[in-house]
Design a protein around this motif. Sequence first.
Motif, PDB file in Angstrom:
ATOM      1  N   CYS B 117      32.939  35.535  37.742  1.00  0.00           N
ATOM      2  CA  CYS B 117      34.019  35.215  38.683  1.00  0.00           C
ATOM      3  C   CYS B 117      35.380  35.555  38.076  1.00  0.00           C
ATOM      4  O   CYS B 117      36.243  36.156  38.729  1.00  0.00           O
ATOM      5  CB  CYS B 117      33.986  33.737  39.054  1.00  0.00           C
ATOM      6  SG  CYS B 117      32.588  33.294  40.091  1.00  0.00           S
ATOM      7  N   LEU B 118      35.571  35.156  36.836  1.00  0.00           N
ATOM      8  CA  LEU B 118      36.854  35.413  36.178  1.00  0.00           C
ATOM      9  C   LEU B 118      37.107  36.923  36.115  1.00  0.00           C
ATOM     10  O   LEU B 118      38.234  37.389  36.348  1.00  0.00           O
ATOM     11  CB  LEU B 118      36.852  34.823  34.762  1.00  0.00           C
ATOM     12  CG  LEU B 118      36.852  33.288  34.691  1.00  0.00           C
ATOM     13  CD1 LEU B 118      36.386  32.803  33.322  1.00  0.00           C
ATOM     14  CD2 LEU B 118      38.242  32.732  34.994  1.00  0.00           C
ATOM     15  N   THR B 119      36.044  37.674  35.858  1.00  0.00           N
ATOM     16  CA  THR B 119      36.184  39.126  35.784  1.00  0.00           C
ATOM     17  C   THR B 119      36.598  39.700  37.141  1.00  0.00           C
ATOM     18  O   THR B 119      37.393  40.637  37.207  1.00  0.00           O
ATOM     19  CB  THR B 119      34.865  39.763  35.295  1.00  0.00           C
ATOM     20  OG1 THR B 119      34.490  39.126  34.075  1.00  0.00           O
ATOM     21  CG2 THR B 119      35.035  41.255  35.044  1.00  0.00           C
ATOM     22  N   MET B 120      36.067  39.110  38.206  1.00  0.00           N
ATOM     23  CA  MET B 120      36.465  39.560  39.553  1.00  0.00           C
ATOM     24  C   MET B 120      37.960  39.414  39.767  1.00  0.00           C
ATOM     25  O   MET B 120      38.580  40.165  40.512  1.00  0.00           O
ATOM     26  CB  MET B 120      35.736  38.755  40.631  1.00  0.00           C
ATOM     27  CG  MET B 120      34.273  39.095  40.779  1.00  0.00           C
ATOM     28  SD  MET B 120      33.611  38.242  42.232  1.00  0.00           S
ATOM     29  CE  MET B 120      31.887  38.163  41.786  1.00  0.00           C
ATOM     30  N   ALA B 121      38.548  38.402  39.115  1.00  0.00           N
ATOM     31  CA  ALA B 121      39.990  38.178  39.260  1.00  0.00           C
ATOM     32  C   ALA B 121      40.778  39.015  38.259  1.00  0.00           C
ATOM     33  O   ALA B 121      42.000  38.878  38.168  1.00  0.00           O
ATOM     34  CB  ALA B 121      40.299  36.694  39.060  1.00  0.00           C
ATOM     35  N   GLY B 122      40.088  39.859  37.505  1.00  0.00           N
ATOM     36  CA  GLY B 122      40.774  40.725  36.561  1.00  0.00           C
ATOM     37  C   GLY B 122      41.026  40.087  35.210  1.00  0.00           C
ATOM     38  O   GLY B 122      41.808  40.604  34.400  1.00  0.00           O
TER      39      GLY B 122
END
Lengths: 143, 433
Positions: B117-122
């Motif tokens: 999820c955090l990666t989805m937010a960059g």
Amino acid sequence: MRVEQIAVFLENKSGRLAEITRILAENEINIRALSVADTADFGILRLIVDKVDLAKESLRAGGFTVGKTNVVAVEVPDRSGGLASVLKVVNEAGLNVEYMYAFVNKSGADAVLIFRFDEMDQAITVLQENGFVLLSGQQICSL
Amino acid sequence: MMWVEEIETLPRSGLESIQLRRLQALVHRVYAQVRPYRAKMDAAGVKPDDIRSLADLRKLPYTTKDDLRDNYPFGLFATPMEDVIRVHASSGTTGKSTVVGYTQPDIELWAQVMARCLTMAGVTKGDMVHNAYGYGLFTGGLGAHYGIEALGATVIPVSGGNSRRQVTIMRDFGSTVLLSTPSYALNLADAMADAGVTSGELKLRVGIHGAEPWSENMREEVERKLGIRAVDIYGLSEIIGPGVAMECIHSDRGMHILEDNFLPEVVDPETLEPLPYGEVGELVFTTLTKEAFPLVRYRTKDISRLFLEPCACGRTLIRMEKVTGRTDDMLIIRGVNVFPSQVEHVLMGIDGVEPHYQIEVTRDGNLDVMSVLVEVSENIFSDEIKVLEKLTRRIQVEIKDMLGVTCKVKLVEPRSIQRSEGKAQRVTDRRKL
């Protein structure tokens, strides 16, 4: 020697006091003394009236929360030091005043002090032993 | 950037075969190990071997919050307690909380889904992540915390509260990512203004906000005041906590559900019939990979819809719209789930208090304010102010103890709370989101 007092819950919104007095007037109830205690959110109206039970029933019918409690009425000469003389005795006896209010009777010679103590029986004994004049409800209404 | 690209970009057929395999294993496991599941499946006349395709999911009985309550606290756990290394809890409907448990692999799974999820937010390894979700029984703080660590970014476990200090930390530590409820993000913006700190002095780049409903207007306000990109995250403790679904920075319609772990459905809350993609209904999740506290077809009572259209980010994961409401009367007050029945439970426990009450929710600045209106009956009335004030304090303390939320208690005249025929209207929500 106790006096019956009516207490009414007052929500903090306009027109409530007016509604209470309207109901009392409609039922030809005479208010002898009153006080309002208030907080930021609500208030409590305390009344000494000539027809206690009728007042209670008619206010209740009008949708108010009404309680009946006993208070003590002390008659003192209406002059400087009148209240102080009572409170001195009360203080020396270690009694707590929950609240009090006062009015001056029609002749203007005497003041009537209404007290609510935490220990009512003890307060009455102490005041009588010290020679104070306690009034009954009937006496207040005939003043 | 993707954390596990091979999963997140799988063709639907590949993803669905993973889901089916996991679903079958799950159903066998709960049937064998969790008595209430076996009882419900037996009553419905379905055996684990009946699940031959994903479409067979609909043969399985739903699980509801009532099932959780009936089996409080650990009755639905599927592993021995000695394998459970952590529990979390959130509020239930009648005073019993909803308790969830995690094995070591569950905690690792949770960290992995959060990292995705955090990666989805960059968010990347080089970020300084300011985690202002509450730490404790609430899943938000610790759930996000482990994901940030798994990602390799730096976590500041600041938790909630003390906004002025948080602003100093954000500025001095150079926080680049903020995790908080949306209302707390606005609260921090106010604290910045009070402290004379501008968004230009901060290195904040992105905010990840969830755990309470928020509107597009609120998103714009957060983005403008903090000078960041604000994205939405979805989770609920029953399913795992934060990390169930996440909005990527490219998404134009909602959050990617990590459906290799959490199988979503949207159903009609009245008929309970599954609805086609795109239609609005109640979200239902089946946890495909959790060990200690698996859930089969759990009715979330959250209202949303699903979109299968591919996203510009390249992920093939299905997306869910921002939750638009609830099918029950649950309120979310400052990130905490509140059921009117819990308030009622407290009031009924106090002598003389009558069951006439109302809950008013307003927003003072950015903070939710819950007021409980209680009618003053002759049983609780007194001619002394202190007696009534003691009563309001007691109600306040007991509600705080039960819900973890501070409320205002207002005493009102008898019969001033509307009596309705049938179901009482207990809640007035005046918040403008």
